[in-house]
Motif scaffolding. Structure first.
Motif, PDB file in Angstrom:
ATOM      1  N   PHE A  81       0.841  -1.189   0.000  1.00  0.00           N
ATOM      2  CA  PHE A  81       0.000   0.000   0.000  1.00  0.00           C
ATOM      3  C   PHE A  81       0.884   1.249   0.000  1.00  0.00           C
ATOM      4  N   GLU A  82       0.420   2.276  -0.689  1.00  0.00           N
ATOM      5  CA  GLU A  82       1.161   3.529  -0.811  1.00  0.00           C
ATOM      6  C   GLU A  82       0.450   4.646  -0.070  1.00  0.00           C
ATOM      7  N   LEU A  83       1.201   5.652   0.302  1.00  0.00           N
ATOM      8  CA  LEU A  83       0.650   6.810   1.003  1.00  0.00           C
ATOM      9  C   LEU A  83       0.669   8.022   0.088  1.00  0.00           C
ATOM     10  N   GLU A  84      -0.485   8.639  -0.066  1.00  0.00           N
ATOM     11  CA  GLU A  84      -0.589   9.918  -0.773  1.00  0.00           C
ATOM     12  C   GLU A  84      -0.945  10.973   0.270  1.00  0.00           C
ATOM     13  N   ASP A  85       0.059  11.723   0.676  1.00  0.00           N
ATOM     14  CA  ASP A  85      -0.103  12.692   1.760  1.00  0.00           C
ATOM     15  C   ASP A  85      -0.503  14.039   1.175  1.00  0.00           C
ATOM     16  N   MET A  86      -1.734  14.451   1.467  1.00  0.00           N
ATOM     17  CA  MET A  86      -2.274  15.693   0.908  1.00  0.00           C
ATOM     18  C   MET A  86      -2.247  16.840   1.897  1.00  0.00           C
TER      19      MET A  86
ATOM     20  N   LEU B  76       1.889   1.476   6.929  1.00  0.00           N
ATOM     21  CA  LEU B  76       1.565   0.956   5.602  1.00  0.00           C
ATOM     22  C   LEU B  76       1.884  -0.534   5.498  1.00  0.00           C
ATOM     23  N   ALA B  77       2.991  -0.949   6.101  1.00  0.00           N
ATOM     24  CA  ALA B  77       3.351  -2.369   6.100  1.00  0.00           C
ATOM     25  C   ALA B  77       2.296  -3.186   6.836  1.00  0.00           C
ATOM     26  N   GLU B  78       1.780  -2.646   7.936  1.00  0.00           N
ATOM     27  CA  GLU B  78       0.729  -3.333   8.685  1.00  0.00           C
ATOM     28  C   GLU B  78      -0.538  -3.462   7.835  1.00  0.00           C
ATOM     29  N   VAL B  79      -0.868  -2.397   7.092  1.00  0.00           N
ATOM     30  CA  VAL B  79      -2.042  -2.421   6.222  1.00  0.00           C
ATOM     31  C   VAL B  79      -1.894  -3.524   5.178  1.00  0.00           C
ATOM     32  N   THR B  80      -0.739  -3.551   4.516  1.00  0.00           N
ATOM     33  CA  THR B  80      -0.496  -4.534   3.453  1.00  0.00           C
ATOM     34  C   THR B  80      -0.570  -5.957   3.996  1.00  0.00           C
ATOM     35  N   ASP B  81       0.085  -6.207   5.106  1.00  0.00           N
ATOM     36  CA  ASP B  81       0.080  -7.552   5.694  1.00  0.00           C
ATOM     37  C   ASP B  81      -1.329  -7.976   6.078  1.00  0.00           C
TER      38      ASP B  81
ATOM     39  N   GLY C  35      -9.782   9.083  12.142  1.00  0.00           N
ATOM     40  CA  GLY C  35      -9.003   8.153  12.946  1.00  0.00           C
ATOM     41  C   GLY C  35      -7.523   8.418  12.820  1.00  0.00           C
ATOM     42  N   ALA C  36      -6.796   7.955  13.795  1.00  0.00           N
ATOM     43  CA  ALA C  36      -5.344   8.108  13.778  1.00  0.00           C
ATOM     44  C   ALA C  36      -4.729   7.129  12.786  1.00  0.00           C
ATOM     45  N   ASP C  37      -3.420   7.272  12.563  1.00  0.00           N
ATOM     46  CA  ASP C  37      -2.732   6.451  11.569  1.00  0.00           C
ATOM     47  C   ASP C  37      -2.877   4.957  11.840  1.00  0.00           C
ATOM     48  N   TYR C  38      -2.922   4.578  13.101  1.00  0.00           N
ATOM     49  CA  TYR C  38      -2.998   3.152  13.417  1.00  0.00           C
ATOM     50  C   TYR C  38      -4.330   2.529  13.022  1.00  0.00           C
ATOM     51  N   SER C  39      -5.307   3.359  12.658  1.00  0.00           N
ATOM     52  CA  SER C  39      -6.615   2.826  12.253  1.00  0.00           C
ATOM     53  C   SER C  39      -6.658   2.492  10.764  1.00  0.00           C
ATOM     54  N   TRP C  40      -5.581   2.797  10.018  1.00  0.00           N
ATOM     55  CA  TRP C  40      -5.555   2.473   8.589  1.00  0.00           C
ATOM     56  C   TRP C  40      -5.782   0.985   8.352  1.00  0.00           C
ATOM     57  N   LYS C  41      -5.130   0.167   9.141  1.00  0.00           N
ATOM     58  CA  LYS C  41      -5.216  -1.283   8.942  1.00  0.00           C
ATOM     59  C   LYS C  41      -6.658  -1.769   9.062  1.00  0.00           C
ATOM     60  N   ARG C  42      -7.325  -1.355  10.113  1.00  0.00           N
ATOM     61  CA  ARG C  42      -8.703  -1.792  10.330  1.00  0.00           C
ATOM     62  C   ARG C  42      -9.603  -1.335   9.175  1.00  0.00           C
ATOM     63  N   GLY C  43      -9.406  -0.096   8.740  1.00  0.00           N
ATOM     64  CA  GLY C  43     -10.220   0.427   7.647  1.00  0.00           C
ATOM     65  C   GLY C  43      -9.968  -0.299   6.332  1.00  0.00           C
ATOM     66  N   ALA C  44      -8.706  -0.625   6.054  1.00  0.00           N
ATOM     67  CA  ALA C  44      -8.361  -1.298   4.796  1.00  0.00           C
ATOM     68  C   ALA C  44      -8.946  -2.706   4.751  1.00  0.00           C
ATOM     69  N   VAL C  45      -8.846  -3.425   5.853  1.00  0.00           N
ATOM     70  CA  VAL C  45      -9.384  -4.790   5.904  1.00  0.00           C
ATOM     71  C   VAL C  45     -10.897  -4.772   5.716  1.00  0.00           C
ATOM     72  N   ARG C  46     -11.540  -3.803   6.315  1.00  0.00           N
ATOM     73  CA  ARG C  46     -12.996  -3.721   6.168  1.00  0.00           C
ATOM     74  C   ARG C  46     -13.385  -3.368   4.735  1.00  0.00           C
ATOM     75  N   LEU C  47     -12.653  -2.433   4.133  1.00  0.00           N
ATOM     76  CA  LEU C  47     -12.958  -2.036   2.756  1.00  0.00           C
ATOM     77  C   LEU C  47     -12.796  -3.209   1.801  1.00  0.00           C
ATOM     78  N   VAL C  48     -11.676  -3.904   1.889  1.00  0.00           N
ATOM     79  CA  VAL C  48     -11.428  -5.040   1.008  1.00  0.00           C
ATOM     80  C   VAL C  48     -12.433  -6.155   1.276  1.00  0.00           C
ATOM     81  N   GLY C  49     -12.772  -6.355   2.550  1.00  0.00           N
ATOM     82  CA  GLY C  49     -13.757  -7.379   2.877  1.00  0.00           C
ATOM     83  C   GLY C  49     -15.119  -7.077   2.286  1.00  0.00           C
ATOM     84  N   ASP C  50     -15.552  -5.815   2.396  1.00  0.00           N
ATOM     85  CA  ASP C  50     -16.877  -5.431   1.910  1.00  0.00           C
ATOM     86  C   ASP C  50     -16.950  -5.368   0.391  1.00  0.00           C
TER      87      ASP C  50
END
Length: 295
Positions: free
Chosen positions: A155-160, A176-181, A266-281
């Protein structure tokens, strides 16, 4: 003989894709005769009995597979088999036998089932019970599509945000590594996908995949994958972000699926939870629903 030698993985390299006629409703299945090995060291020679029981086992297995009319028996992949069933049985002691069974998707050159079973007894009744169980397992495997080989890139980060300095911070890289894993694990556990290893060298050579116009598909194809997935975390502010992913066909580059979370808090550590839910849904559940409709 070790059970691992009963079924040769090299077989996958030599099966040929089939081309079933459009008019044929029944799916072709080739069932090879199982091998039999007796390592029980019993003093009585039971070769004749074992040959008779194995013959009855194979006849019943072929009958059960074709009974409902969904599948038809064919001699081999060259004769139009969409699936091939291979296996072997080994008697290890007076009361214990092992059965190794695999089902191969011929066109995809993939295993859809590879299991080892144990059954007790060595008489007609025990062999009949074993065949009934194995046939149910094989039928379930035939009805389940082979997992898609999927290359999930980092996963990549686009910082706006205005504070973005261009270089990726160590903390961001870690998140990002946690999100990908986590996404790879969720997709792999779904049973719909087989995650293809993406080496660091391949990922580094690709650079920013979100801006390469679909080059990730070609990279995925070189890795032996059927599809590619890239994901992006867009940081809107220190407490706001969006998530997105895109799946392409590795052969054609066509976009097969995409998803976007919309704005999240959410804070940065919530990226993982959000990504898993998005891909799952948007990916796993939608694919499962599509598969259920096809069946």
């Amino acid at each position: 003989m070790h059970l691992s030698r009963l079924i040769l993985p090299a077989f996958l390299l030599f099966v040929l894709p089939h081309a079933p006629a459009a008019a044929e409703a029944a799916i072709g299945v080739a069932v090879d005769d199982f091998s039999y090995t007796d390592t029980s060291a019993e003093p009585t020679n039971q070769t004749a009995a074992h040959e008779r029981r194995l013959s009855a086992f194979m006849a019943a297995l072929r009958r059960d597979i074709g009974e409902a009319g969904r599948y038809r028996q064919v001699p081999s992949a060259q004769d139009g088999a969409a699936f091939k069933v291979i296996g072997g049985i080994q008697k290890t002691s007076t009361l214990v036998q092992w059965a190794k069974v695999a089902v191969i998707d011929v066109g995809a050159k993939k295993l859809v089932m590879d299991k080892l079973y144990t059954f007790r007894g060595d008489n007609d009744e025990s062999w009949e019970r074993a065949e009934m169980f194995v046939s149910r397992e094989v039928m379930a495997a035939l009805a389940t599509p082979a997992p898609v080989a999927l290359a999930v890139f980092e996963f990549e980060l686009e910082d706006m945000t205005a504070a973005s300095a261009g270089a990726l911070a160590a903390s961001d890289a870690s998140y990002l590594a946690e999100v990908t894993d986590a996404v790879r694990e969720a997709l792999g556990q779904s049973g719909r996908y087989r995650i293809v290893e993406v080496g660091r060298e391949a990922a580094a050579t690709a650079g920013a995949l979100r801006d390469c116009g679909g080059c990730e598909a070609a990279i995925a194809k070189e890795l032996g994958a059927d599809q590619s997935l890239i994901g992006v975390v867009r940081r809107v502010s220190r407490t706001e972000y969006t998530l997105g992913f895109q799946v392409r066909d590795a052969g054609t580059g066509a976009v097969l699926s995409r998803g976007d979370s919309g704005l999240r808090l959410g804070a940065d550590y919530s990226w993982k939870r959000g990504a898993v839910r998005l891909v799952g849904d948007r990916l796993i559940e939608s694919q499962q629903a599509a598969g259920a409709q096809e069946r």
